[in-house]
Design an enzyme around this catalytic site. Structure first.
Site, short mmCIF file in Angstrom:
data_model
loop_
_atom_site.label_atom_id
_atom_site.label_comp_id
_atom_site.label_asym_id
_atom_site.label_seq_id
_atom_site.Cartn_x
_atom_site.Cartn_y
_atom_site.Cartn_z
CE LYS A 1 -12.71 4.24 1.17
NZ LYS A 1 -11.63 4.50 2.09
CG HIS B 1 8.28 -29.37 2.10
ND1 HIS B 1 8.89 -30.56 1.79
CD2 HIS B 1 8.95 -28.88 3.18
CE1 HIS B 1 9.87 -30.81 2.65
NE2 HIS B 1 9.92 -29.80 3.50
CD GLU C 1 -3.35 0.41 1.96
OE1 GLU C 1 -4.38 -0.16 1.63
OE2 GLU C 1 -3.15 0.83 3.11
O1 PA5 Z 1 -2.71 1.51 6.05
C1 PA5 Z 1 -3.73 2.15 5.81
O2 PA5 Z 1 -3.75 3.38 5.79
C2 PA5 Z 1 -5.01 1.42 5.56
O3 PA5 Z 1 -4.78 0.05 5.42
C3 PA5 Z 1 -5.98 1.66 6.72
O4 PA5 Z 1 -5.38 1.22 7.90
C4 PA5 Z 1 -7.30 0.92 6.49
O5 PA5 Z 1 -7.85 1.33 5.27
C5 PA5 Z 1 -8.25 1.22 7.62
O6 PA5 Z 1 -8.44 2.59 7.75
P1 PA5 Z 1 -9.11 3.22 9.03
O7 PA5 Z 1 -8.18 3.05 10.16
O8 PA5 Z 1 -9.34 4.65 8.69
O9 PA5 Z 1 -10.39 2.47 9.25
#
Ligand code: PA5
Length: 464
Positions: free
Chosen positions: A435, A325, A296
């Site tokens: 989303k 394995h 990410e």
């Molecule tokens: O790393 C990130 O920014 C994302 O993976 C968020 O943690 C995830 O989308 C959850 O977001 P939030 O904490 O706003 O619910």
């Protein structure tokens, strides 16, 4: 620093990535690394500054984060809940889970309540009705604690999970007030407003720390702390790592060197797939946390001259010895497009000698940990013989201190890699489109036009 703490330092071993002996097509030289280190020399200084876009370095230095989390966890431990349900997703779940699994008893949930000393822990990080539905069949919510983690407070999966649990708490009867069972770790959000109105406990999700960099904040620390994990030790290890790398040059900084090698491997050696393979079951969830951190943070659209191009390595988790394995055949003989990093542990926390006898007499007197380490070295040797580059994060043992160092080392590595790619490692614009489409499809108010647009441009179907 004392000799004793230095002996607890983690180290990054990069010899398995060098040419020679691997050859220039697959291996790197120290010169290659130096060139990239020059480009990233300012990163750490910038991360310390008040103006840095990401606050995970600043947050580590704030004493109140650890102190408040410990206090809250101690209070909840005294109330002796039987179960803790952690609801969050992505960075708001993976860090807590990785930390818990690394440091709690490997069979924590199966231990007796007296041995455990804290509640059983359950992670709800999906909206699969099978998982949450089944969990609610077996836990007594009236005796449970629910930790809801969402920085934005608006993440649909977390909101859905929380609403299902709140509804179940409201139906639990016997005067149950749902807010008395919930702790919210959130930022300035509508979730926070609701929690405040209802009188539920709130922990601060630091505004300047993103989800995937939040493991050393209440988002990642509170749940393990309620389970009895020594979070002060974890944060102490991370702080020690920060002060160690802040004193040295980039060439002495394991995270900066790991980032530079990762970058050269991906960009110059055509090895865009980066495997993280811990040889410890307790570190397997850490590999999943790492995958999210790298994926990410670094999978981004970057400007190259007049063009936008997609950049970033593809992280892949594996586990030793199990994946010997499975995927190791692919790593040794498949496409030479991978750079593999082991995480090895010099001394396991437990000893388990093997009795020997048929069908493997040669194992008599060997400890399982010795076998694990020999198999890791064996895999490294096999990969080297096939000219496949590797590296290794070496931990003296698994402890709060070393695990804290490792989490923080990976966060810093990611920051260095982001700088080398010239991208913003702290946003995630690519997850927005899916989303919004999901909101339109479930009929959320305000998304009707979006839904019409989706329906008008249905992709071709091919159903077999
Ligand atoms: O790393 C990130 O920014 C994302 O993976 C968020 O943690 C995830 O989308 C959850 O977001 P939030 O904490 O706003 O619910």
């Amino acid at each position: 620093m004392t000799r004793r703490t230095e002996s607890q330092d983690i180290h990054f071993e990069a010899g398995g990535s060098l040419a020679p002996p691997l050859g220039r097509s697959h291996g790197i030289t120290k010169g290659d690394v130096k060139a990239e280190l020059r480009r990233s020399a300012r990163v750490l200084t910038e991360l310390h500054s008040e103006a840095a876009p990401a606050g995970f370095v600043r947050a580590l230095k704030r004493p109140s984060i650890l102190a408040n989390t410990r206090k809250a966890a101690a209070r909840w431990r005294r109330r002796k809940p039987t179960d803790l349900i952690h609801i969050g997703i992505g960075g708001s779940s993976l860090g807590a889970e990785a930390l818990l699994r690394a440091l709690a008893h490997p069979q924590y949930n199966l231990q007796s309540p007296a041995k455990r000393g804290g509640p059983r822990i359950h992670f709800v990080d999906n909206v699969d009705p099978e998982t949450l539905g089944a969990l609610l069949e077996v836990v007594d919510l009236r005796k449970s604690l629910v930790h809801v983690v969402s920085k934005s407070g608006g993440t649909v999966e977390t909101a859905a999970g929380f609403q299902v649990v709140r509804d179940a708490l409201e139906r639990a009867g016997r005067g149950t007030r749902w807010a008395d069972h919930c702790v919210f770790t959130t930022g300035r959000s509508a979730l926070r407003e609701m929690a405040r109105r209802e009188g539920a406990e709130i922990l601060d999700f630091p505004e300047d720390v993103g989800g995937r960099f939040s493991v050393l904040t209440p988002s990642g620390l509170f749940t393990p702390a309620v389970a009895g994990v020594d979070i002060a030790g974890v944060v102490g290890g991370a702080r020690r790592y920060l002060s160690r790398v802040s004193r040295g040059t980039p060439a002495e900084n394991p995270s900066a060197v790991a980032a530079a090698i990762a970058y050269v491997m991906a960009e110059s050696k055509r090895k865009p797939i980066h495997v993280l393979m811990p040889y410890a079951d307790s570190l397997e969830p850490l590999a999943r946390w790492y995958v999210q951190l790298i994926g990410e943070s670094l999978g981004k659209r970057a400007r190259r001259g007049s063009r936008n191009v997609g950049v970033g390595p593809t992280p892949l988790p594996a586990r030793g010895t199990t994946d010997q394995h499975s995927q190791v055949q692919l790593f040794v003989e498949g496409p030479a497009d991978k750079w593999l990093t082991f995480v090895s542990v010099e001394a396991s926390r437990r000893k388990r000698p093997i009795a020997g006898g048929p069908p493997a007499d040669y194992l008599a007197g060997v400890d399982l940990g010795e076998l694990l380490r020999a198999e890791q070295r064996g895999t490294a040797i096999a990969l080297a013989e096939a000219a496949r580059p590797t590296a290794n994060w070496r931990l003296p043992t698994i402890s709060p201190d070393t695990v804290g160092q490792l989490f923080f080392a990976f966060e810093l590595q990611t920051a260095f890699q982001g700088a080398l790619y010239g991208i913003n490692a702290y946003d995630q614009p690519g997850v927005e489109a899916g989303k919004l489409a999901a909101f339109a499809l479930i009929g959320r108010e305000g998304y009707a036009d979006h839904r019409k647009a989706i329906e008008a441009s249905e992709p071709p179907t091919w159903t077999i």
